[in-house]
Write a protein that holds these residues in place. Structure first.
Motif, PDB file in Angstrom:
ATOM      1  N   GLU A 172     -38.374 -26.598 -23.171  1.00  0.00           N
ATOM      2  CA  GLU A 172     -37.714 -25.262 -22.479  1.00  0.00           C
ATOM      3  C   GLU A 172     -37.234 -24.270 -23.757  1.00  0.00           C
TER       4      GLU A 172
ATOM      5  N   LYS B  47     -25.579 -22.084 -21.168  1.00  0.00           N
ATOM      6  CA  LYS B  47     -26.694 -22.068 -20.128  1.00  0.00           C
ATOM      7  C   LYS B  47     -27.489 -23.211 -20.430  1.00  0.00           C
ATOM      8  N   ALA B  48     -27.939 -23.499 -21.713  1.00  0.00           N
ATOM      9  CA  ALA B  48     -28.794 -24.752 -22.082  1.00  0.00           C
ATOM     10  C   ALA B  48     -27.778 -26.024 -21.581  1.00  0.00           C
TER      11      ALA B  48
ATOM     12  N   SER C 230     -25.324 -26.412 -19.385  1.00  0.00           N
ATOM     13  CA  SER C 230     -25.247 -26.658 -18.107  1.00  0.00           C
ATOM     14  C   SER C 230     -26.536 -26.537 -17.221  1.00  0.00           C
ATOM     15  N   THR C 231     -27.560 -26.314 -17.759  1.00  0.00           N
ATOM     16  CA  THR C 231     -28.906 -26.517 -16.958  1.00  0.00           C
ATOM     17  C   THR C 231     -29.723 -27.793 -17.395  1.00  0.00           C
ATOM     18  N   PHE C 232     -29.707 -28.071 -18.674  1.00  0.00           N
ATOM     19  CA  PHE C 232     -30.206 -29.264 -19.199  1.00  0.00           C
ATOM     20  C   PHE C 232     -29.231 -30.080 -20.046  1.00  0.00           C
TER      21      PHE C 232
ATOM     22  N   VAL D 252     -34.380 -21.554 -23.774  1.00  0.00           N
ATOM     23  CA  VAL D 252     -33.395 -20.858 -22.960  1.00  0.00           C
ATOM     24  C   VAL D 252     -32.470 -19.669 -23.798  1.00  0.00           C
TER      25      VAL D 252
END
Length: 160
Positions: free
Chosen positions: A56, A81-82, A84-86, A58
Motif C-alpha cells: 500500500e 494515516k498509515a 491508523s489504517t494499517f 499512503v
C-alpha cells in the motif's frame, strides 16, 4: 572526556529521473499528494508518500489553518494515516517533496524536527530502518537508508 564523530551517508541524485524506477514512482505519488496541500499562509506545499510492507502507498499533504502553528506537516499526516489504517504494517520507504507558490524550491527539503521525531518512533517500533527520499520541486534528490540517520541521539520511549 572523549570526542565522537557522527556522520550520515546519503545518496544524491542530480534529479528525479536518476532515481530507480520504484523510487521514481513513489516520488511521483508524493508530487501528486503535494497538489492537495492546504498552505494559504506559508505558500509552501509539501507532499509525502509512504510505501508500506503490504504494498500500500499512503499519501499525506501539509494542512494549515488560521491558528498557524496548529497545522500539520505532510509526513505526519501520512504516517498517522498509515498507523491508523494499517496498524503494525512496516514502512519500507518515505518520499517527500516541496514546492512554493512564491519561489522555486530547487534544493532538497528534508523532514522538520517534529516530523523526524515522529517518524523515528515508527522506525524504532518496527525494528527496521526505512528509506527516506526527499527533494524540492526540481533539482537534486537525497536518499538515506534510515530515518534515524537524520536524527542522531534521538529521544525514544526508553527514556521514559
Amino acid at each position: 572526556m572523549r570526542k565522537i564523530e557522527i556522520s550520515t551517508s546519503v545518496t544524491v541524485f542530480s534529479n528525479v529521473s536518476e532515481l530507480p524506477v520504484d523510487d521514481k514512482i513513489l516520488m511521483g505519488k508524493a508530487v501528486d499528494a503535494r497538489k492537495n496541500a492546504y498552505a494559504p499562509y506559508s505558500k509552501f506545499n509539501v507532499g509525502a508518500a509512504l510505501l508500506l510492507d503490504n504494498g500500500e502507498i499512503v499519501l499525506g499533504s501539509n494542512q494549515e489553518n488560521a491558528a498557524y502553528p496548529s497545522g500539520m506537516c505532510a509526513e505526519r499526516v501520512a504516517i498517522w494515516k498509515a498507523g491508523s489504517t494499517f496498524p503494525g504494517v512496516k514502512i519500507k520507504k518515505l518520499a517527500i517533496t516541496a514546492s512554493s507558490t512564491i519561489a522555486k524550491v530547487d534544493k532538497p527539503v528534508g523532514p522538520c524536527g517534529a516530523c523526524r521525531q515522529t517518524l523515528s518512533e515508527f522506525e524504532i517500533n518496527q525494528k527496521s530502518p526505512f528509506d527516506v527520499i526527499f527533494m524540492g520541486e526540481v533539482g537534486e534528490v537525497v536518499k538515506t537508508a534510515s530515518l534515524l540517520s537524520l536524527l542522531p541521539f534521538s529521544f525514544d520511549s526508553s527514556y521514559l
